[in-house]
Design a protein around this motif. Structure first.
Motif, short mmCIF file in Angstrom:
data_model
loop_
_atom_site.label_atom_id
_atom_site.label_comp_id
_atom_site.label_asym_id
_atom_site.label_seq_id
_atom_site.Cartn_x
_atom_site.Cartn_y
_atom_site.Cartn_z
N ALA A 119 0.86 -1.19 0.00
CA ALA A 119 0.00 0.00 0.00
C ALA A 119 0.89 1.24 0.00
CB ALA A 119 -0.89 -0.01 1.23
N THR A 120 0.41 2.29 -0.65
CA THR A 120 1.21 3.53 -0.64
C THR A 120 0.42 4.63 0.05
OG1 THR A 120 0.29 4.07 -2.78
CG2 THR A 120 2.52 3.16 -2.76
N ALA A 121 1.16 5.58 0.62
CA ALA A 121 0.50 6.73 1.25
C ALA A 121 0.02 7.65 0.15
CB ALA A 121 1.48 7.45 2.15
N SER A 122 -1.22 8.12 0.27
CA SER A 122 -1.74 9.02 -0.76
C SER A 122 -2.01 10.40 -0.17
CB SER A 122 -3.04 8.46 -1.33
OG SER A 122 -3.63 9.43 -2.14
N ALA A 123 -1.55 11.39 -0.93
CA ALA A 123 -1.83 12.77 -0.50
C ALA A 123 -3.14 13.23 -1.12
CB ALA A 123 -0.69 13.66 -0.97
N ASP A 124 -3.72 12.35 -1.95
CA ASP A 124 -4.89 12.74 -2.73
C ASP A 124 -6.22 12.53 -2.03
OD1 ASP A 124 -3.77 13.78 -4.87
OD2 ASP A 124 -4.18 12.12 -6.26
N VAL A 125 -6.20 12.09 -0.77
CA VAL A 125 -7.47 11.82 -0.09
C VAL A 125 -7.82 13.03 0.78
CG1 VAL A 125 -8.69 10.29 1.47
CG2 VAL A 125 -6.98 9.37 -0.07
N PRO A 126 -8.90 13.71 0.46
CA PRO A 126 -9.24 14.90 1.23
C PRO A 126 -9.52 14.57 2.69
CG PRO A 126 -10.99 14.39 -0.36
CD PRO A 126 -9.90 13.40 -0.57
N ARG A 168 -12.25 9.38 -1.35
CA ARG A 168 -11.58 9.34 -2.66
C ARG A 168 -12.56 9.80 -3.76
NH1 ARG A 168 -7.50 4.97 -4.39
NH2 ARG A 168 -6.58 6.83 -5.21
N LEU A 169 -13.82 9.47 -3.55
CA LEU A 169 -14.84 9.93 -4.51
C LEU A 169 -14.90 11.47 -4.53
CD1 LEU A 169 -17.28 8.96 -6.32
CD2 LEU A 169 -18.69 9.24 -4.32
N PHE A 170 -14.82 12.07 -3.33
CA PHE A 170 -14.87 13.54 -3.26
C PHE A 170 -13.72 14.16 -4.06
CE2 PHE A 170 -16.89 13.01 1.22
CZ PHE A 170 -18.08 12.66 0.63
N VAL A 187 -17.37 9.52 -20.35
CA VAL A 187 -16.04 10.13 -20.43
C VAL A 187 -15.39 10.02 -19.05
CG1 VAL A 187 -14.78 12.27 -20.90
CG2 VAL A 187 -16.80 11.67 -22.27
N VAL A 188 -16.18 10.30 -18.03
CA VAL A 188 -15.75 10.02 -16.66
C VAL A 188 -16.84 9.16 -16.02
CG1 VAL A 188 -15.18 11.00 -14.41
CG2 VAL A 188 -14.63 12.28 -16.48
N THR A 189 -16.44 8.05 -15.42
CA THR A 189 -17.42 7.23 -14.70
C THR A 189 -17.18 7.37 -13.21
OG1 THR A 189 -17.45 5.64 -16.50
CG2 THR A 189 -18.38 4.90 -14.44
N VAL A 190 -18.25 7.67 -12.50
CA VAL A 190 -18.17 7.82 -11.04
C VAL A 190 -18.99 6.69 -10.44
CG1 VAL A 190 -18.91 9.27 -9.12
CG2 VAL A 190 -17.94 10.33 -11.16
N ARG A 191 -18.36 5.84 -9.63
CA ARG A 191 -19.13 4.76 -9.00
C ARG A 191 -19.37 5.12 -7.54
NH1 ARG A 191 -17.69 0.31 -5.70
NH2 ARG A 191 -19.35 -1.23 -5.72
N VAL A 192 -20.64 5.14 -7.15
CA VAL A 192 -20.96 5.45 -5.75
C VAL A 192 -21.15 4.14 -5.01
CG1 VAL A 192 -22.31 6.98 -4.28
CG2 VAL A 192 -22.38 7.28 -6.75
N PRO A 193 -20.34 3.87 -3.99
CA PRO A 193 -20.47 2.57 -3.32
C PRO A 193 -21.78 2.48 -2.54
CG PRO A 193 -18.68 3.88 -2.33
CD PRO A 193 -19.27 4.70 -3.44
N PRO A 194 -22.39 1.28 -2.50
CA PRO A 194 -23.60 1.12 -1.68
C PRO A 194 -23.25 1.29 -0.20
CG PRO A 194 -22.85 -1.01 -2.51
CD PRO A 194 -21.98 0.03 -3.15
N LEU A 195 -24.26 1.61 0.60
CA LEU A 195 -24.00 1.90 2.02
C LEU A 195 -23.40 0.69 2.74
CD1 LEU A 195 -24.19 4.03 4.21
CD2 LEU A 195 -26.54 3.31 4.65
N ARG A 196 -23.81 -0.53 2.34
CA ARG A 196 -23.27 -1.71 3.04
C ARG A 196 -21.77 -1.87 2.84
NH1 ARG A 196 -26.13 -3.26 -1.14
NH2 ARG A 196 -25.02 -4.24 -2.87
N GLU A 197 -21.21 -1.18 1.83
CA GLU A 197 -19.76 -1.24 1.62
C GLU A 197 -19.05 -0.13 2.37
OE1 GLU A 197 -18.52 -1.34 -2.50
OE2 GLU A 197 -19.71 -3.15 -2.87
N ARG A 198 -19.78 0.70 3.09
CA ARG A 198 -19.14 1.82 3.81
C ARG A 198 -19.91 2.10 5.09
NH1 ARG A 198 -22.13 6.64 1.51
NH2 ARG A 198 -23.15 5.85 -0.33
#
Ligand SMILES: Nc1ncnc2c1ncn2[C@@H]1O[C@H](COP(=O)(O)OP(=O)(O)OP(=O)(O)O)[C@@H](O)[C@H]1O
Length: 468
Positions: free
Chosen positions: A134-141, A158-160, A312-323
């Motif tokens: 795993a790598t550290a990400s600076a991209d997660v708000p 990550r979605l945000f 062109v851009v696909t955004v997948r919103v996870p279901p609540l049971r996955e979060r």
């Protein structure tokens, strides 16, 4: 809903919202992002070695050029399968491929990837998947929200980040997610932060409009175009000129309408029904679906070229049971929106723990309804099991009594809760009567079948809302 400030109350399982507090939880530690490497070892029967690393949330594999990993093999479908981050790992989902996806010779449709290493067999090709450090990400708000969308889980944060980048562009966006995951909220938030924010946003629910009216709804008509067309009418694309059209339930768009929509997007031209002349329109399209459009493309029910233009851009919103880790934050937000933060004691640590074990088929919408119901009914130490039973289609729970009103609850909240309870009770009885047959149920209740379908999804009474 505005971003709520947080305080804390040790007696309840959720932190209580202090209206005057300035503090919002932030996640300042670097986030470790699990990664995997994919290596094409064999392509159409020939040995090869092509390596890619999965960094994002979603990775599409297939023979179509728009995939993240393109495999040139006649036995691989255009959109063959995808790999997505799931709870604590990665999942593989076959997106309706003709020849299937196999791991260790076993056909898989939706499964956890057996890591640290496995091989996916697709047609005459083999992709080796290997877990990396795993790598550290600076991209997660750090903030657990994006406008009015809340979520503390890694997937949502990550979605945000993705939404922040997408909002600034003019790209068409396809939002995928089960019913009630917040797709419309996301579309609205993208528009609010886009250069088209001050231009019109027109929403079209493709699932709620009957197929013979959809063309007029999208592109308008001139007087006399069809029986009942008594005057000229502009459609959504013209009304949104310079702005955005949000096409909800995109997967419901009839096949014969798809070339017309493609033309409107690709050549930025529309033609009103009954008119020969084309009109130029400048519109950004954001589409949402709770169906897997890749699967629909493979099955010939959705045009590949239109899918390509929309995604062109696909955004997948996870279901609540996955979060499920988002539940306490969401409960807080809904209590704040209801101005009921003094009811946080109803959500004890035990209740929250039971809530986290529930499946939430109706996703965040169902959670919001649940919170509202608890607040209105003021159920002390509620057992979540009761709720689960109530949600079952065979429940015979009576509707709310007209006399049972509490004027301490704001009118709108009380009314919405009553309507919600009435709908659930009516729909549960209706489904029980029709033995789960939606078409029969729709005829009996004199409701449009698509509308009934959506109502059932909204109340979590049907699994059909799940991406299939
Ligand atoms: N992450 C979130 N934070 C706060 N509220 C949310 C979130 N996700 C969903 N909601 C709320 O849940 C409800 C359902 O959201 P929305 O209508 O956007 O879902 P949807 O995916 O478009 O559903 P459908 O597919 O049934 O149209 C709304 O009240 C919305 O405000």
């Amino acid at each position: 809903m505005n971003r709520p400030p947080f305080g804390s109350d040790p007696s309840s399982g959720v932190s209580v919202l202090g209206r005057n507090s300035e503090t919002t939880p932030q996640f300042s530690d670097p986030v470790m992002i699990p990664r995997i490497e994919l290596c094409v070892e064999r392509e159409a029967g020939k040995a090869t070695e092509r390596v890619v690393v999965l960094e994002g949330e979603l990775f599409r594999i297939g023979s179509h050029a728009s995939n993240d990993l393109v495999i040139t093999d006649p036995r691989v479908s255009r959109f063959h399968c995808r790999i997505a981050r799931g709870v604590g790992g990665f999942r593989i989902l076959d997106t309706g491929s003709l020849n299937g996806s196999r791991i260790g010779g076993v056909r898989v449709r939706d499964a956890d990837l057996p890591l640290p290493e496995c091989r996916i067999e697709l047609g005459e090709s083999i992709v080796r998947v290997r877990e990396l450090h795993a790598t550290a990400s600076a991209d997660v708000p750090g903030a657990p929200s994006f406008g009015s969308i809340f979520g503390a889980s890694l997937g949502m944060r990550r979605l945000f980040e993705l939404l922040k980048r997408v909002a600034k562009t003019d790209a068409n966006v396809l939002i995928e997610g089960e019913s009630g995951t917040g797709k419309e909220l996301i579309a609205t938030e993208i528009v609010r932060r886009s250069p088209r924010a001050n231009k019109p946003l027109v929403i079209v629910d493709c699932g709620a409009i009957s197929p013979n009216l959809i063309e007029s709804e999208l592109f308008g008509h001139v007087r006399g175009a069809f029986t009942g067309a008594e005057r000229n009418r502009i459609g959504a694309f013209e009304a949104a000129d310079g702005g955005t059209v949000f096409l909800d339930e995109m997967g419901e768009l009839p096949l014969d309408m798809q070339p017309k929509l493609l033309r409107a997007i690709a050549s930025r031209e529309i033609r009103r029904m009954g008119e020969n002349q084309s009109r130029k329109v400048d519109v950004r399209v954001i589409a949402a679906t709770n169906r897997r459009l890749e699967r629909e493309v493979n099955l010939g029910r959705f045009r590949e070229d239109l899918y390509y233009r929309l995604s062109v851009v696909t955004v997948r919103v996870p279901p609540l049971r996955e979060r499920i880790e988002d539940i306490p934050l969401l409960v807080n937000c809904f209590l704040a929106a209801l101005e009921a933060t003094d009811k946080a004691h109803l959500f004890t640590a035990d209740v929250l723990s039971e809530m986290s074990r529930y499946d939430w088929p109706g996703n965040v919408r169902e959670l919001r309804n649940y919170v509202e119901r608890r607040v209105v009914l003021e159920t002390e130490a509620p057992s979540f099991r009761d709720e689960e039973e109530d949600a079952s289609p065979s429940s015979e729970r009576p509707g709310p009594s007209a006399g049972a009103v509490d004027i301490e609850v704001p009118f709108k909240t009380a009314k919405d809760t009553m309507i919600d309870q009435f709908e659930r009770a009516y729909l549960a009885a209706l489904l029980a009567w029709s033995d789960g047959n939606v078409s029969r149920a729709a005829r009996k209740a004199q409701l449009d079948r698509m509308y009934l379908h959506r109502l059932l999804q909204r109340h979590g009474l049907r699994r059909a809302g799940a991406l299939e």
